[in-house]
Design a protein around this motif. Structure first.
Motif, short mmCIF file in Angstrom:
data_model
loop_
_atom_site.label_atom_id
_atom_site.label_comp_id
_atom_site.label_asym_id
_atom_site.label_seq_id
_atom_site.Cartn_x
_atom_site.Cartn_y
_atom_site.Cartn_z
N MET A 1 3.76 -74.64 -16.35
CA MET A 1 4.57 -75.67 -16.89
C MET A 1 5.96 -75.33 -16.68
O MET A 1 6.99 -76.22 -16.25
N GLU A 2 6.43 -74.09 -17.01
CA GLU A 2 7.77 -73.79 -16.93
C GLU A 2 8.43 -73.72 -15.75
O GLU A 2 9.52 -74.20 -15.31
N ARG B 1 10.45 -82.37 -20.26
CA ARG B 1 9.32 -81.19 -20.40
C ARG B 1 8.09 -81.75 -20.58
O ARG B 1 7.07 -81.39 -20.32
N ARG C 1 1.27 -72.39 -19.67
CA ARG C 1 2.49 -72.54 -19.84
C ARG C 1 3.43 -71.89 -19.18
O ARG C 1 4.76 -72.55 -18.77
N MET D 1 1.87 -82.71 -28.15
CA MET D 1 3.20 -81.85 -27.54
C MET D 1 4.12 -82.22 -28.57
O MET D 1 4.27 -83.40 -28.84
N SER E 1 5.56 -76.99 -29.13
CA SER E 1 4.23 -76.39 -29.42
C SER E 1 3.23 -77.58 -29.00
O SER E 1 3.44 -78.70 -28.79
N ILE E 2 2.02 -76.76 -28.41
CA ILE E 2 0.93 -77.66 -27.86
C ILE E 2 -0.31 -77.45 -28.42
O ILE E 2 -0.75 -76.21 -28.98
N HIS F 1 -1.24 -66.50 -27.22
CA HIS F 1 -1.09 -68.18 -27.25
C HIS F 1 0.22 -68.48 -28.39
O HIS F 1 0.25 -67.44 -29.45
N ASP F 2 0.93 -69.22 -27.88
CA ASP F 2 2.21 -69.67 -28.89
C ASP F 2 1.68 -69.96 -30.29
O ASP F 2 2.32 -69.62 -31.21
#
Length: 564
Positions: free
Chosen positions: A70-71, A86, A67, A100, A108-109, A452-453
């Motif tokens: 990715m950002e 995104r 993540r 996604m 959220s992934i 983890h998110d």
């Protein structure tokens, strides 16, 4: 350079983003493995951005999670004239299908786990499309529709899209290529109905539709559609098998002057094999270990049966669905372990057994058929013991357990199965961990990272440390959310990708030792840097049989069910 535009501007944008946030040097990148067309609506700009972010992360060990990469890639791309969304950065996960879900800035992934391979063909139409014009026309439909065309765009990108995605998730997870192909046909038809009128000059896409409607390829495909914002950029097809895909490629390249690329959605790899190193001398259990191997010390399980430690470990793996088990033993001990799992007992002995133990004897022989015994020629450390199983493992992911640890779940799901279930979800290296008090950290391998998110039991590991001092742990290994003097230590169960064997071999060939031996923890940290590594907060308790006092505790308590 980033603001100047052009494809190279993406690399410059991400480099600028990294260099303004980290004190690092530069990189020289040799991008020779790109296999999909660039500038064709296939997240190619995002892919080069992720490549640059990941290269910086791996080379300088910036400890970014996927993540985080990715950002960095997204922020770097924003430095360029491009304004891609995104979603494109989902390519950071590689060729795995990723769900996604966006809610404004929140993402959220969830990774999907196909049960079968799906063979796709991407077609560069060698046509022309103006993505900016398409997106500008569609953006005019928001926030509120003023006419029937704009209402159609809202309908397609709203309820229709939601239904298509829901069906696609089901088809991907089940590996149902036929349903996925038919869903693509359906999505294309609805796109043409509701979206084409909003930008007919670009979305009429004559070349795309001539390729999609080719009668010559229909016997070989389940379905297909345009890619991304569509137009005459790229098409994608779900093919019936690898041979059919080759036929479609030949037909399209010959008849339409296009270029085709293979894209496989690979089935989630199931873990079938477990490795248990059991080649230690048991010096801390001397002199008992002079007459019996420490892995054969007896314990009483919850079923009330007296059994050697190694059997309880093997049963933990088999209950979790493992099909084959490899036990690493000292050279010369092969016959001893083989005799236990496969050796017959005398008829007189068998006849004296109570009925339940006769059944258990037959069960034991069945287990023996799934056991392989591999010798460790020289006792040169935990990492060396794991490496000894390289030929037996081959190119498969494998489950690793310690030969002197037992496990008791606090749920109805065995600890091993908990970890394997998480591997099936995330398909990457993963280690079980438990919360450990500060006074114990110097006895175990420890990890730190970022939660983890979407899963509060999963940690994205940013560092492994083997038996750290308390001072080092306080400075470097704190994990958000744990109490002040709590840390996450390795539980003794791992699922590892086969690439770990290559890293172990590097150390062995180059004689890279730690305290005189080839260790595993430092190799796991290299594996984390090159690929990715997760930790799972296990719901269970570990029992250590490697020390006199901990063995005594195990004998006293292992048969008692544990609760959280």
């Amino acid at each position: 350079e980033a603001e100047s535009g052009g494809f190279f501007s993406y690399t410059a944008g991400v480099a600028y983003q990294i260099l303004t946030h980290y004190y690092v040097g530069g990189l020289e990148l040799d991008n020779y493995k790109t296999t999909l067309p660039i500038k064709k609506g296939l997240s190619s700009s995002a892919a080069i951005c992720v490549l640059v972010a990941r290269a910086f992360n791996k080379i300088y060990d910036l400890k970014m999670t996927i993540r985080g990469e990715m950002e960095a890639a997204y922020q770097g791309e924003l430095r360029t004239p491009s304004r891609c969304g995104r979603m494109d950065q989902g390519c950071a996960f590689g060729n795995r299908p990723i769900l996604m879900i966006f809610d404004r800035e929140l993402i959220s992934i969830r990774e999907l786990s196909p049960k079968q391979n799906i063979y796709m063909l991407i077609v560069d139409l060698h046509g022309e499309k103006d993505t900016q014009e398409i997106l500008n026309r569609l953006n005019r439909c928001y926030p509120h529709p003023d006419n029937d065309i704009e209402k159609g765009v809202h309908h397609y990108l709203g309820s229709v899209n939601k239904q298509i995605v829901t069906e696609a998730i089901e088809a991907l997870n089940s590996g149902d290529a036929e349903s996925l192909g038919k869903l693509m046909d359906k999505a294309q038809a609805l796109f043409d109905r509701y979206m084409r009128p909003a930008c007919p000059r670009q979305l009429s896409a004559p070349k795309l539709h001539s390729v999609l409607q080719s009668e010559r390829i229909k016997p070989y495909i389940w379905g297909g559609k345009g890619v991304g914002s569509q137009g005459d950029g790229c098409a994608q097809f779900v093919c019936k098998d690898e041979h059919a895909r080759q036929k479609v490629k030949e037909i399209l390249e010959r008849e339409f002057n296009v270029e085709c690329f293979y894209l496989d959605i690979v089935a989630a790899r199931k873990v079938r094999k477990a490795v248990i190193p059991a080649a230690g001398y048991g010096t801390r259990l001397f002199p008992a270990s002079k007459v019996i191997k420490k892995e054969l010390f007896p314990i009483i399980d919850e079923d009330g049966i007296a059994k050697p430690v190694i059997l309880a470990i093997v049963e933990e793996a088999l209950r979790a669905g493992i099909e084959e088990v490899c036990i690493i033993v000292q050279k010369g001990d092969e016959a001893l372990f083989d005799e236990f799992f496969n050796g017959p007992i005398s008829s007189e002995h068998f006849n004296k057994l109570p009925p339940q133990y006769r059944d258990y004897y037959e069960y034991l022989l069945e287990i023996g058929k799934r056991i392989s015994i591999v010798p460790q020629e020289r006792q040169e450390g935990f990492g060396h013991a794991v490496w000894c199983a390289r030929d037996w493992i081959g190119s498969e992911p494998f489950f690793l357990m310690l030969g002197d640890h037992l496990y008791k779940s606090t749920t109805n799901i065995p600890c091993a199965q908990q970890l394997l279930d998480k591997y099936e979800t995330y398909q990457t290296n993963i280690v079980a961990v438990e919360v450990t008090p500060e006074s114990e950290v110097s006895k175990y391998g420890c990890v730190t990272g970022v939660w983890h998110d979407n899963d509060e039991t999963i940690l994205n590991i940013t560092e492994f440390a083997e038996k750290p001092t308390i001072d080092y742990a306080r400075t470097n290994l704190r994990v958000p959310g744990l109490k002040e003097k709590e840390y996450l230590c390795v539980f003794g169960q791992y699922v590892l990708q086969p690439e770990v064997m290559e890293l172990l071999e590097e150390n062995i060939v180059n004689n890279v030792r730690e305290q005189g031996e080839f260790q595993l923890t430092s190799v796991l940290d290299k594996l984390r840097q090159r690929y990715s590594f997760l930790a799972y907060l296990t719901r269970g308790r570990r029992f250590d049989t490697g020390l006199p006092l901990t063995y005594k505790e195990t004998v006293q308590n292992f048969s008692i069910p544990v609760k959280e």
